[in-house]
Design a protein around this motif. Structure first.
Motif, mmCIF file in Angstrom:
data_model
loop_
_atom_site.group_PDB
_atom_site.id
_atom_site.type_symbol
_atom_site.label_atom_id
_atom_site.label_comp_id
_atom_site.label_asym_id
_atom_site.label_seq_id
_atom_site.Cartn_x
_atom_site.Cartn_y
_atom_site.Cartn_z
ATOM 1 N N ARG A 163 -51.231 -36.011 54.155
ATOM 2 C CA ARG A 163 -52.061 -36.935 54.604
ATOM 3 C C ARG A 163 -52.792 -37.542 53.499
ATOM 4 N NH1 ARG A 163 -52.778 -37.652 60.222
ATOM 5 N NH2 ARG A 163 -51.792 -36.141 61.216
ATOM 6 N N GLN A 164 -53.428 -36.466 52.447
ATOM 7 C CA GLN A 164 -54.079 -37.198 51.188
ATOM 8 C C GLN A 164 -53.065 -37.786 50.051
ATOM 9 O OE1 GLN A 164 -56.236 -33.867 49.741
ATOM 10 N NE2 GLN A 164 -57.504 -33.264 51.246
ATOM 11 N N GLU A 165 -52.183 -37.365 49.963
ATOM 12 C CA GLU A 165 -51.284 -37.782 48.784
ATOM 13 C C GLU A 165 -50.444 -38.945 49.373
ATOM 14 O OE1 GLU A 165 -51.155 -37.052 45.756
ATOM 15 O OE2 GLU A 165 -52.560 -35.259 46.017
ATOM 16 N N LYS A 166 -49.908 -38.901 50.702
ATOM 17 C CA LYS A 166 -49.321 -39.835 51.205
ATOM 18 C C LYS A 166 -47.908 -40.367 50.741
ATOM 19 C CE LYS A 166 -52.778 -42.534 53.729
ATOM 20 N NZ LYS A 166 -53.818 -41.541 53.433
ATOM 21 N N PRO A 167 -47.164 -39.093 50.259
ATOM 22 C CA PRO A 167 -45.663 -39.182 49.762
ATOM 23 C C PRO A 167 -44.767 -40.033 50.488
ATOM 24 C CG PRO A 167 -45.844 -37.140 50.488
ATOM 25 C CD PRO A 167 -47.184 -37.863 50.806
ATOM 26 N N ASP A 168 -43.648 -40.483 49.849
ATOM 27 C CA ASP A 168 -42.523 -41.102 50.608
ATOM 28 C C ASP A 168 -41.514 -40.241 51.244
ATOM 29 O OD1 ASP A 168 -43.203 -43.934 50.014
ATOM 30 O OD2 ASP A 168 -42.856 -43.420 47.782
ATOM 31 N N LEU A 169 -41.442 -38.831 50.664
ATOM 32 C CA LEU A 169 -40.629 -37.948 50.865
ATOM 33 C C LEU A 169 -41.160 -36.294 50.892
ATOM 34 C CD1 LEU A 169 -37.721 -37.114 52.022
ATOM 35 C CD2 LEU A 169 -37.112 -37.274 49.583
ATOM 36 N N ALA A 206 -45.346 -39.095 63.091
ATOM 37 C CA ALA A 206 -46.999 -39.793 62.956
ATOM 38 C C ALA A 206 -47.034 -40.644 61.919
ATOM 39 C CB ALA A 206 -47.825 -38.743 63.033
ATOM 40 N N LEU A 207 -46.459 -39.915 60.605
ATOM 41 C CA LEU A 207 -46.914 -40.753 59.390
ATOM 42 C C LEU A 207 -45.731 -41.485 58.988
ATOM 43 C CD1 LEU A 207 -48.797 -38.059 57.318
ATOM 44 C CD2 LEU A 207 -49.851 -39.800 58.762
ATOM 45 N N ASP A 208 -44.351 -41.641 59.594
ATOM 46 C CA ASP A 208 -43.190 -42.091 59.319
ATOM 47 C C ASP A 208 -42.701 -41.622 58.006
ATOM 48 O OD1 ASP A 208 -41.058 -43.624 59.948
ATOM 49 O OD2 ASP A 208 -41.986 -45.346 59.228
ATOM 50 N N ILE A 209 -42.783 -40.128 57.507
ATOM 51 C CA ILE A 209 -42.309 -39.869 56.423
ATOM 52 C C ILE A 209 -41.258 -38.709 56.609
ATOM 53 C CG2 ILE A 209 -43.035 -38.355 54.379
ATOM 54 C CD1 ILE A 209 -45.986 -39.361 54.540
ATOM 55 N N PRO A 210 -40.214 -39.051 55.983
ATOM 56 C CA PRO A 210 -39.024 -38.128 56.205
ATOM 57 C C PRO A 210 -39.238 -36.790 55.519
ATOM 58 C CG PRO A 210 -38.651 -39.753 54.610
ATOM 59 C CD PRO A 210 -39.688 -40.024 54.910
ATOM 60 N N VAL A 211 -38.814 -35.640 56.186
ATOM 61 C CA VAL A 211 -39.301 -34.142 55.566
ATOM 62 C C VAL A 211 -37.874 -33.569 55.820
ATOM 63 C CG1 VAL A 211 -40.401 -32.136 56.434
ATOM 64 C CG2 VAL A 211 -41.504 -34.426 56.844
ATOM 65 N N ILE A 212 -37.648 -32.890 54.758
ATOM 66 C CA ILE A 212 -36.297 -32.193 54.678
ATOM 67 C C ILE A 212 -36.880 -30.502 54.375
ATOM 68 C CG2 ILE A 212 -34.399 -31.349 53.166
ATOM 69 C CD1 ILE A 212 -34.312 -34.461 52.046
ATOM 70 N N LEU A 213 -36.228 -29.795 55.300
ATOM 71 C CA LEU A 213 -36.628 -28.315 55.406
ATOM 72 C C LEU A 213 -35.639 -27.581 54.909
ATOM 73 C CD1 LEU A 213 -38.314 -28.452 59.196
ATOM 74 C CD2 LEU A 213 -39.547 -28.538 57.055
ATOM 75 N N VAL A 214 -35.790 -26.426 54.282
ATOM 76 C CA VAL A 214 -34.839 -25.435 53.737
ATOM 77 C C VAL A 214 -34.863 -24.098 54.877
ATOM 78 C CG1 VAL A 214 -33.992 -23.817 52.356
ATOM 79 C CG2 VAL A 214 -34.758 -26.151 51.597
ATOM 80 N N GLY A 215 -33.743 -23.873 55.415
ATOM 81 C CA GLY A 215 -33.649 -22.920 56.482
ATOM 82 C C GLY A 215 -32.950 -21.714 55.882
#
Length: 457
Positions: A163-169, A206-215
């Motif tokens: 929320r602070q940095e507001k990255p694109d990815l 909520a922020l419309d930011i794509p998130v990639i998770l490693v599992g």
């Protein structure tokens, strides 16, 4: 007034909860998986904080929803974009899984270099220090100034940084190392993985930011954690391949924004993963000439035709019960083909050890591979090589008949592009081909297994 805390027992495999300890989980049937945890009631303050992570939504008519501003981020790797359905969708949650050392963290750092040219990327690591990531990034040639590194395992602090940095990815490596401080269970448990994934999902939407998770994966090869983890995310990508081999196959198990039949082929080297844009040629490189037991087939991986080499070996058994083994091909399907060869075609394998191998680390589960497996086994049995200019594909029925398969024209066109001049396929598949789509190829339609083998030698 909030209730009191209580001790419950939860299964580490499926998340089943019970008030008393049991040896066998009633939910999944596994033994000795019940762990004691302290379950605390949710206070009004915590419930309000959880609601604040997302935004309040309202019902909207579907014809008023616009998709004109849909944007996909291209990763710089066309093979990865193909598997994702054209790129990374804004607000999506993608899970990448695979065996240890297969290349999950490597491919994430590689795409950071390309995406960092125009986007701000936040890389969250719970397994490595910032110095370790820097050393690996230097080896891969990643030096983008828009790449931010955060070494943290508290999921709530991670969301606060987003929320602070507001990255694109955002990239999280890995979700099993993240923990929610309001839960008493240890990181990697069913509850922690589920709640941490839910938190990242709410943040991404909520922020419309794509998130990639490693599992991570467990010892059986499945994704570690609850099955609901795969239901929460929008796409599940799985790395396949042997760590001792250079080729890696990236396959989409689930994808809400594209096809689940596409694959990406990569080659692991000193500088990371290199995409293989012509996988058919790469899989056939080093193929032996005039050797019995080798046959080339054409398979479809999504919209892409792919040529693969099938090797079969039939040899005298040294035991009372002959041995059967298959690599890259379904074992039960192999047993079915051997039974059909013996019962319907008159080729006897009952006292022979039989082995099937798909070269290059591929895993093929398409019925069109049946005929190539049968021809390679017969070739080894008769010690007669299959003609080098011949490609074979078709499905085998239990009565010994050959059934036609889909996309025959694309398979034949791919074989012709690589220099093959003959194609053996089911008889009915020849009649269904479009005129003019297979110029320069000799098409041989076979009705039975024996006809197909005689046409290959």
């Amino acid at each position: 007034m909030a209730g009191k805390s209580k001790i419950i027992y939860q299964c580490s495999q499926c998340g089943f909860e019970t008030a008393k300890w049991v040896g066998k989980c009633p939910g999944c049937g596994e033994w000795n998986t019940m762990l004691e945890i302290l379950k605390e009631p949710v206070s009004p303050q915590k419930a309000a904080a959880a609601r604040s992570l997302g935004s309040r939504s309202h019902a909207v008519p579907i014809n008023e929803i616009s998709t004109d501003d849909e944007q996909r981020y291209h990763t710089g790797l066309s093979e990865l974009d193909r598997v994702l359905g054209g790129g990374i969708v804004k607000g999506s949650l993608v899970l990448i899984s695979g065996d240890p050392g297969i290349g999950k963290s490597t491919i994430l750092l590689q795409i950071c270099e390309y995406l960092g040219q125009s986007l701000r990327v936040l890389y969250v690591s719970g397994e490595e220090s910032a110095r370790q990531i820097k050393l690996r990034a230097a080896r891969l040639g990643v030096q983008s100034s828009n790449l931010l590194i955060l070494t943290e395992t508290d999921i709530q602090l991670v969301v606060e940084q987003i929320r602070q940095e507001k990255p694109d990815l955002v990239m999280v490596d890995s979700i099993q190392t993240m923990n929610h401080t309001e839960l008493t269970s240890s990181p990697g448990s069913v509850t922690q993985v589920r709640e941490c994934t839910n938190t990242m999902m709410r943040c991404a939407k909520a922020l419309d930011i794509p998130v990639i998770l490693v599992g991570h994966v467990n010892k059986d090869g499945a994704i570690a954690g609850p099955k609901v983890l795969e239901h929460i995310v929008d796409a599940v990508l799985y790395f396949e391949g042997d760590r001792q081999m250079t080729y890696r196959i990236l396959r989409a198990v689930k994808n809400r924004y594209g096809s689940t039949n596409e694959i990406g082929v990569f080659d692991m080297g000193d500088r990371g993963l290199k995409q293989v844009e012509n996988p058919s040629q790469a899989m056939l490189s080093g193929r032996p000439k005039d050797v019995a037991g080798s046959c080339v087939t054409a398979v479809m991986e999504g919209t892409r035709p792919l040529l693969a080499e099938i090797q079969g070996l039939a040899t005298t058994s040294g035991y009372g019960t002959p041995r059967r083994m298959s690599t890259g091909f379904d074992y039960n399907r192999m047993a079915l083909i051997l039974a059909v060869l013996e019962k319907r075609a008159g080729f006897y394998f009952s006292n022979l050890d039989s082995y099937v191998n798909v070269v290059g680390g591929l895993r093929l589960d398409e019925p069109a591979v049946d005929l190539a497996v049968a021809v390679s086994l017969i070739s080894s049995l008769k010690d007669t090589p299959v003609r080098e200019d011949t490609v074979v594909f078709g499905e085998i029925g239990l009565t010994g008949e050959l059934r036609s398969v889909s996309h025959s024209d694309l398979r034949i066109a791919e074989a012709a592009r690589l220099g093959f001049t003959r194609c053996v396929l089911p008889y009915h598949g020849v009649r269904n081909l479009k005129s003019g789509a297979v110029e320069g190829m000799e098409l041989i339609g076979a009705r039975t297994l024996r006809e197909a083998y005689e046409a290959c030698v």
